[in-house]
Scaffold this motif. Structure first.
Motif, PDB file in Angstrom:
ATOM      1  N   MET A   1       9.728   2.384 -61.444  1.00  0.00           N
ATOM      2  CA  MET A   1       9.361   2.807 -62.807  1.00  0.00           C
ATOM      3  C   MET A   1      10.553   2.661 -63.769  1.00  0.00           C
ATOM      4  N   ARG A   2      10.906   1.385 -64.424  1.00  0.00           N
ATOM      5  CA  ARG A   2      12.139   0.789 -65.241  1.00  0.00           C
ATOM      6  C   ARG A   2      11.913   1.472 -66.655  1.00  0.00           C
ATOM      7  N   LEU A   3      12.634   2.411 -67.506  1.00  0.00           N
ATOM      8  CA  LEU A   3      11.906   2.495 -68.877  1.00  0.00           C
ATOM      9  C   LEU A   3      13.507   1.733 -69.497  1.00  0.00           C
ATOM     10  N   ARG A   4      12.797   1.537 -70.553  1.00  0.00           N
ATOM     11  CA  ARG A   4      14.122   0.374 -71.605  1.00  0.00           C
ATOM     12  C   ARG A   4      13.488   0.247 -72.603  1.00  0.00           C
ATOM     13  N   SER A   5      14.385   0.274 -73.821  1.00  0.00           N
ATOM     14  CA  SER A   5      14.308  -0.092 -75.430  1.00  0.00           C
ATOM     15  C   SER A   5      12.700  -1.628 -75.857  1.00  0.00           C
ATOM     16  N   ALA A   6      12.304  -1.315 -76.453  1.00  0.00           N
ATOM     17  CA  ALA A   6      11.822  -2.528 -76.300  1.00  0.00           C
ATOM     18  C   ALA A   6      11.866  -3.579 -77.745  1.00  0.00           C
ATOM     19  N   THR A   7      11.573  -4.290 -76.601  1.00  0.00           N
ATOM     20  CA  THR A   7      12.009  -5.581 -78.013  1.00  0.00           C
ATOM     21  C   THR A   7      10.612  -6.693 -78.956  1.00  0.00           C
TER      22      THR A   7
ATOM     23  N   ILE B   1       3.631   7.598 -65.532  1.00  0.00           N
ATOM     24  CA  ILE B   1       4.066   6.723 -66.729  1.00  0.00           C
ATOM     25  C   ILE B   1       4.159   7.600 -67.481  1.00  0.00           C
ATOM     26  N   GLY B   2       3.347   7.701 -67.737  1.00  0.00           N
ATOM     27  CA  GLY B   2       2.737   8.782 -69.982  1.00  0.00           C
ATOM     28  C   GLY B   2       3.786   9.776 -69.409  1.00  0.00           C
ATOM     29  N   SER B   3       4.643  10.889 -68.488  1.00  0.00           N
ATOM     30  CA  SER B   3       5.416  11.582 -68.643  1.00  0.00           C
ATOM     31  C   SER B   3       6.553  11.129 -68.446  1.00  0.00           C
ATOM     32  N   THR B   4       6.740  10.548 -67.669  1.00  0.00           N
ATOM     33  CA  THR B   4       8.173   9.290 -68.205  1.00  0.00           C
ATOM     34  C   THR B   4       8.661   9.221 -69.490  1.00  0.00           C
ATOM     35  N   LEU B   5       7.633   8.804 -70.694  1.00  0.00           N
ATOM     36  CA  LEU B   5       8.074   8.076 -71.203  1.00  0.00           C
ATOM     37  C   LEU B   5       7.908   8.842 -72.129  1.00  0.00           C
ATOM     38  N   LEU B   6       7.094  10.282 -72.328  1.00  0.00           N
ATOM     39  CA  LEU B   6       7.280  11.316 -72.835  1.00  0.00           C
ATOM     40  C   LEU B   6       8.640  12.050 -72.739  1.00  0.00           C
ATOM     41  N   THR B   7       8.874  12.351 -71.716  1.00  0.00           N
ATOM     42  CA  THR B   7      10.150  12.945 -71.606  1.00  0.00           C
ATOM     43  C   THR B   7      11.631  12.476 -72.642  1.00  0.00           C
TER      44      THR B   7
END
Length: 170
Positions: A1-7, A100-106
């Motif tokens: 899983m990768r996180l990035r800024s939304a566009t 995924i929720g934990s990663t996003l919230l962190t």
């Protein structure tokens, strides 16, 4: 899983996740699904301190698929609330329970800290134990309950108010 800024290019993928919740659940008090243009406008407002983050994975053919998103928003409009923000986290139903929720919230807590916020608030529909537990694991505490402040699907809904104080940047 990768996180990035939304566009704004993520508008349709976010709509797939968000509008399902609008139509079938009480996790959002929105009653009318968003349009692509409305979602793009929402994303355009999510820059700088009030940002949105995407979680994506590669599907079987290697193309990225959005599986969740989170955002920081103004807590209240008045200037005295400027050091407080509110988080939102949504995960595609096919990917819930995968962290995924934990990663996003962190990531949102880290962004809020980096942008100098003093505290992060979460407003969660009463009875949504998964979201309450997610926030508790991320260091949030229940600080109140707003009784019957929302109405959806013919039911009165409470809101659980949760808060996490942030450590100042060193």
């Amino acid at each position: 899983m990768r996180l990035r800024s939304a566009t704004t290019a993520d508008a349709e993928a976010i709509l797939e996740i968000y509008n399902l919740e609008v139509l079938t659940s009480t996790v959002t008090f929105d009653l009318i699904p968003r349009t692509v243009d409305g979602q793009a406008a929402w994303l355009a407002e999510r820059r700088g301190a009030y940002s949105a983050v995407i979680a994506e994975v590669d599907n079987e053919d290697g193309t990225p698929v959005v599986v969740g998103f989170g955002s920081l928003s103004r807590y209240r409009e008045r200037a005295g609330y400027a050091t407080t923000c509110e988080d939102s986290v949504y995960v595609h139903r096919d990917h819930q329970g995968e962290g995924i929720g934990s990663t996003l919230l962190t990531e949102l807590v880290a962004l809020a800290t980096d942008h100098g916020f003093h505290t992060v608030m979460a407003k969660i529909v009463g009875g949504h134990q998964a979201s309450i537990a997610l926030h508790e694991r991320a260091g949030f505490s229940i600080v109140g309950r707003e009784q019957e402040v929302g109405r959806k699907f013919g039911r009165w809904l409470d809101v659980v108010l949760m808060q996490r104080m942030l450590a100042p940047k060193s």
